[in-house]
Structure formats: C-alpha cells, structure tokens
Design a protein around this motif. Structure first.
Motif, short mmCIF file in Angstrom:
data_model
loop_
_atom_site.label_atom_id
_atom_site.label_comp_id
_atom_site.label_asym_id
_atom_site.label_seq_id
_atom_site.Cartn_x
_atom_site.Cartn_y
_atom_site.Cartn_z
N ARG A 97 -0.64 -9.45 4.94
CA ARG A 97 -1.73 -10.09 5.68
C ARG A 97 -1.17 -11.02 6.76
NH1 ARG A 97 -4.06 -12.68 1.75
NH2 ARG A 97 -5.50 -10.99 1.25
N ALA A 98 -0.16 -11.80 6.39
CA ALA A 98 0.45 -12.71 7.36
C ALA A 98 1.10 -11.92 8.50
CB ALA A 98 1.47 -13.60 6.66
N PHE A 99 1.77 -10.82 8.16
CA PHE A 99 2.41 -9.99 9.18
C PHE A 99 1.36 -9.43 10.14
CE2 PHE A 99 3.83 -5.95 10.85
CZ PHE A 99 5.14 -6.19 11.24
N VAL A 100 0.27 -8.91 9.60
CA VAL A 100 -0.79 -8.33 10.43
C VAL A 100 -1.42 -9.39 11.32
CG1 VAL A 100 -3.09 -7.26 10.33
CG2 VAL A 100 -1.23 -6.38 8.89
N ASP A 101 -1.69 -10.55 10.76
CA ASP A 101 -2.31 -11.62 11.55
C ASP A 101 -1.43 -12.05 12.72
OD1 ASP A 101 -4.54 -11.64 9.95
OD2 ASP A 101 -3.92 -13.37 8.75
N GLU A 102 -0.12 -12.02 12.52
CA GLU A 102 0.79 -12.49 13.57
C GLU A 102 1.18 -11.39 14.56
OE1 GLU A 102 5.21 -14.61 14.12
OE2 GLU A 102 4.37 -14.28 12.11
N GLU B 40 -4.58 -1.68 3.14
CA GLU B 40 -5.86 -2.28 3.54
C GLU B 40 -5.63 -3.34 4.62
OE1 GLU B 40 -9.32 -5.32 2.07
OE2 GLU B 40 -8.29 -4.19 0.50
N GLU B 41 -4.65 -4.19 4.38
CA GLU B 41 -4.39 -5.26 5.35
C GLU B 41 -3.98 -4.68 6.71
OE1 GLU B 41 -5.10 -8.32 5.09
OE2 GLU B 41 -5.59 -8.32 2.95
N VAL B 42 -3.12 -3.66 6.71
CA VAL B 42 -2.72 -3.05 7.97
C VAL B 42 -3.92 -2.37 8.63
CG1 VAL B 42 -1.20 -1.37 9.07
CG2 VAL B 42 -0.33 -2.78 7.20
N GLY B 43 -4.76 -1.71 7.83
CA GLY B 43 -5.96 -1.10 8.37
C GLY B 43 -6.94 -2.11 8.94
N ARG B 44 -6.97 -3.29 8.37
CA ARG B 44 -7.80 -4.37 8.90
C ARG B 44 -7.36 -4.73 10.31
NH1 ARG B 44 -7.07 -9.95 8.97
NH2 ARG B 44 -5.11 -9.69 7.80
N GLY B 45 -6.05 -4.62 10.57
CA GLY B 45 -5.55 -4.99 11.88
C GLY B 45 -5.58 -3.87 12.89
N GLY C 132 -2.08 10.52 0.78
CA GLY C 132 -2.68 10.27 2.09
C GLY C 132 -4.11 9.79 1.98
N ARG C 133 -4.88 10.44 1.10
CA ARG C 133 -6.28 10.02 0.90
C ARG C 133 -6.35 8.58 0.39
NH1 ARG C 133 -7.07 15.41 -0.76
NH2 ARG C 133 -6.44 14.89 -2.88
N TYR C 134 -5.42 8.25 -0.49
CA TYR C 134 -5.40 6.89 -1.03
C TYR C 134 -5.18 5.86 0.08
CZ TYR C 134 -4.17 2.98 -4.10
OH TYR C 134 -4.14 1.77 -4.74
N SER C 135 -4.24 6.15 0.96
CA SER C 135 -3.99 5.24 2.08
C SER C 135 -5.21 5.13 2.99
CB SER C 135 -2.78 5.73 2.89
OG SER C 135 -2.62 4.97 4.07
N VAL C 136 -5.87 6.25 3.27
CA VAL C 136 -7.05 6.21 4.13
C VAL C 136 -8.18 5.43 3.46
CG1 VAL C 136 -8.83 7.62 5.23
CG2 VAL C 136 -6.44 8.33 5.34
N ALA C 137 -8.33 5.59 2.15
CA ALA C 137 -9.35 4.82 1.43
C ALA C 137 -9.11 3.33 1.59
CB ALA C 137 -9.35 5.21 -0.05
N SER D 289 -9.67 2.23 5.18
CA SER D 289 -11.10 2.19 5.51
C SER D 289 -11.74 0.90 5.00
CB SER D 289 -11.82 3.41 4.92
OG SER D 289 -11.36 4.61 5.50
N VAL D 290 -11.33 0.45 3.83
CA VAL D 290 -11.79 -0.86 3.35
C VAL D 290 -11.34 -1.94 4.32
CG1 VAL D 290 -11.65 -2.56 1.48
CG2 VAL D 290 -11.85 -0.12 0.94
N GLY D 291 -10.14 -1.79 4.87
CA GLY D 291 -9.67 -2.73 5.88
C GLY D 291 -10.56 -2.77 7.09
N ILE D 292 -11.07 -1.61 7.51
CA ILE D 292 -12.00 -1.58 8.65
C ILE D 292 -13.28 -2.33 8.30
CG2 ILE D 292 -13.46 -0.10 10.08
CD1 ILE D 292 -11.29 2.03 9.95
#
Length: 380
Positions: free
Chosen positions: A18-23, A75-80, A238-243, A246-249
């Motif tokens: 999360r910190a990495f993505v935020d920065e 999830e955190e990377v997908g959020r970013g 792959g599906r697990y990562s996309v799931a 997607s929560v990150g989105i």
C-alpha cells in the motif's frame, strides 16, 4: 533492468505494498495510461520492493508468500493501476508454472531472475481466432533434431512489448505443450497493440513465432501435459489476481467518490448529504468488503491444498469484476462531467473495470461454470 537481487531482503506485506502504491503508482497512473506504458524505473522499483513474484520459494529468490497476502498485494496494486497489476499477473503465471512444472535446470536458470524482476515473463495463450480456448489454439510445435520448431500467432499478450521470456502454448503431436521462449530468439516478432479500451499501460502486443527453433529444454512439463496445467493451475492463479485487483478498483472508486463528495457542493447542498450519493458509496463499501472476503477465502483454500479453491476463485472473480464495472460506472456518475475528462482517474477506472469482465474468463464463462457446479452439487 538493473542488477539481479536474489529475492527480497524482507517479505512484502499488504501494508508495504500500500505504501509503495501510494508513493510510486497512484501519483503517476494517469500518465502511464496516456503514455500506454509503464516506465522502466517503476519496473525496477517493483523488483526492489520484492513484488514481482513473492510467492516463489526462498530457494528460488522469492519470499514463500501465502496466497492471502499475495491477494492483498495485488488488491493494493490494482487500487493504484490495473495496468501495473496486469503485468504482475502474467509474470506471476509464467514464473509459477516454471516453479511448479519446470526442471531443476529451468528453475535455476529462470526463477531467481524472475523473482527479482530482472527477467519479466508473459503468458502466451490467446490467439486471434481461438481466443483463450486452449482446445482451439492453432500454434504448433513440431519435433526437430535437438528440440522443437514453434510456429503461430498470439494476440492480446499483456506485457508482450516488454517481456524477456514468453510462456507459449502450442499444439504438439501428443496434445498441448508449454514452451519457454526468450524474446531474443530468432524468429520472434513483437508488434505493439495500442489504443486498447482499458489497461492501456499494460504494453499489449501481438507476438508471432516464425518457425522458431527451440532446444529440448524449452518444454515445461511433459509433452501434451499443458492443457490440464492451464485449466487447473495457471489460469486459476490469473483469475485470483484479477479478483483481487478488481476489489482494488472498487476501493479506488470508493476513495475517489468519498473525497469528491466531501468537498463538492451543488444547488441542493453538499454532495455528501444527498441520499443517492450516500447509497452509491454505501454499496461500494459493502462490495469492497464482500469481494475481499471472497478472494481471501479462495486464497486460504489454495494455501491448504483444497481443490475447492478453483470454484471459490471463479466466484471471487465473477463477483469482484462485475462489482468493479458497476461501481466504476457509479463513480463517473458521482463526479459528473469532472469524471469524464482525460485526466480523471475515475474515467480510467471505468475503462479498466470493463476489461476485468473479459480477461481470465469472461463474466458469461464464470456464470456457466458456477451454475454447472451448482447443478453438479444438487445432483449428489
């Protein structure tokens, strides 16, 4: 890429991601989208943070990360940025296949560099006509003296513009084979695909293999084995990562809408006080929690070696991708015209979320698969 690190000094966590993505990701994600690529310096930073393949075993340069934590990171990377998360996804699929089915020599050659991000992998299944239907692929690998000759075209390959090695699926005399093909191999032709609807920075490409000569050790696993490998292992990951992404989105939409509604006023009063706005935000909160619980459940089952993880991942991906598309649309609605401009993050979420309903099994495929499992269970 820069020098190889033999695995992360400290295992990454959801908090560190999360910190990495935020920065390093969120402040630049819209620029990545406009440029239609992720810059090299970020790829290097991802490697230094241990995010490329932390699930790999420590002896292969990874951190032996459990799947629930792995899902939280994605999830955190997908959020970013969904494009960055997509690059992690296909690299994950390629490196996991090598760890699971590669020979000791293949693991020694590829995995430490893949764990560090010094070598990036791409997953080459999809074709122009067959899509991702492994039974319909037309690429072929035929035996030749000392190895194989690979011919065929793969399309919509995430990371294909940048990948150093391709995990390629092709028909053989015995069924379907999986082959590791370095990008620099003579006969490999890479053509960028630009102007894609969403995940524009994921560096998509069409990759053509013109009678590419491969050594015997290019084959991953037994000849003819790859069909089952794809269905039961790699695509599930792959599906697990996309799931999780997607929560990150959904979370990104929630964060954007809460912040916007808190500072925006209209003639009817503060936006945050309007019931339709509160209803949309409440639904985002609920679905973010629900989607997170679903992928974490699937991750725990995978860590336990429970076969139920396959269907749990289908359910998680179906729920989260549909929720992401719905809430991204709502996020644009909340922002109004301010959500439609080229610099509006919610516009990027809207485009990226649509892609989540298509990749790693479309929404319709998820529905067919989940319903079939329900029928099977009711017949017991």
């Amino acid at each position: 890429m820069t020098a190889v690190h033999l695995g992360p000094a400290v295992a990454p966590t959801r908090d560190s991601a999360r910190a990495f993505v935020d920065e390093h990701v969120i402040p630049h994600a819209d620029a990545f989208d406009r440029a239609e690529r992720v810059p090299e310096d970020l790829l290097d930073r991802i490697g230094a943070a241990g995010l490329w393949a932390p699930f790999l075993a420590p002896e292969h340069g990874g951190a032996g990360l459990d799947m629930v934590t792995f899902g939280g990171i994605h999830e955190e990377v997908g959020r970013g940025c969904s494009s960055v998360r997509s690059l992690l996804t296909v690299h994950t699929m390629a490196s996991w296949a090598v760890q699971r089915w590669g020979t000791p020599e293949q693991r020694e050659r590829w995995l430490p560099a893949m764990a560090a991000g010094a070598v990036l992998g791409a997953f080459c299944l999809t074709e122009p006509q067959a899509g991702s239907d492994i039974q319909g692929i037309e690429a072929t690998a035929r035996r030749r003296a000392g190895g194989w000759a690979l011919t065929g075209t793969k399309k919509w390959i995430t990371g294909g513009q940048r990948a150093d090695v391709f995990l390629v699926f092709a028909r053989t005399a015995r069924g379907t084979g999986a082959f590791l093909v370095p990008r620099t191999t003579p006969g490999v032709e890479v053509t960028p695909i630009r102007g894609i609807l969403g995940t524009r920075a994921s560096m998509l490409a069409e990759v053509v293999f013109h009678d590419v000569a491969l050594d015997e050790d290019a084959l991953v696993g037994p000849d003819g084995f790859a069909s089952g490998m794809v269905v039961t292992g790699v695509l599930d990951l792959g599906r697990y990562s996309v799931a999780a992404g997607s929560v990150g989105i959904v979370q990104a939409c929630l964060d954007a809408c809460a912040a916007y509604a808190d500072r925006r006023s209209v003639s009817a009063g503060a936006l945050r006080d309007l019931h339709p706005i509160r209803a949309k935000i409440s639904d985002m909160v609920t679905d973010a929690h629900a989607g997170r619980l679903l992928y974490e459940h699937a991750g725990r089952l995978r860590d336990q070696g429970d076969a139920g993880t396959l269907m749990a991942t289908f359910v998680a991906k179906y729920f989260a991708s549909v929720a992401a598309a719905r809430h991204a649309s709502a996020a644009v609605q909340v922002h109004g015209a301010n959500g439609c401009g080229p610099d509006a993050p919610v516009a990027r979420f809207y485009r990226d979320a649509k892609v989540m309903e298509i990749i790693e099994g479309s929404t319709e495929i998820q529905q067919l698969t989940i319903a079939e499992d329900a029928f099977r269970r009711s017949a017991r």
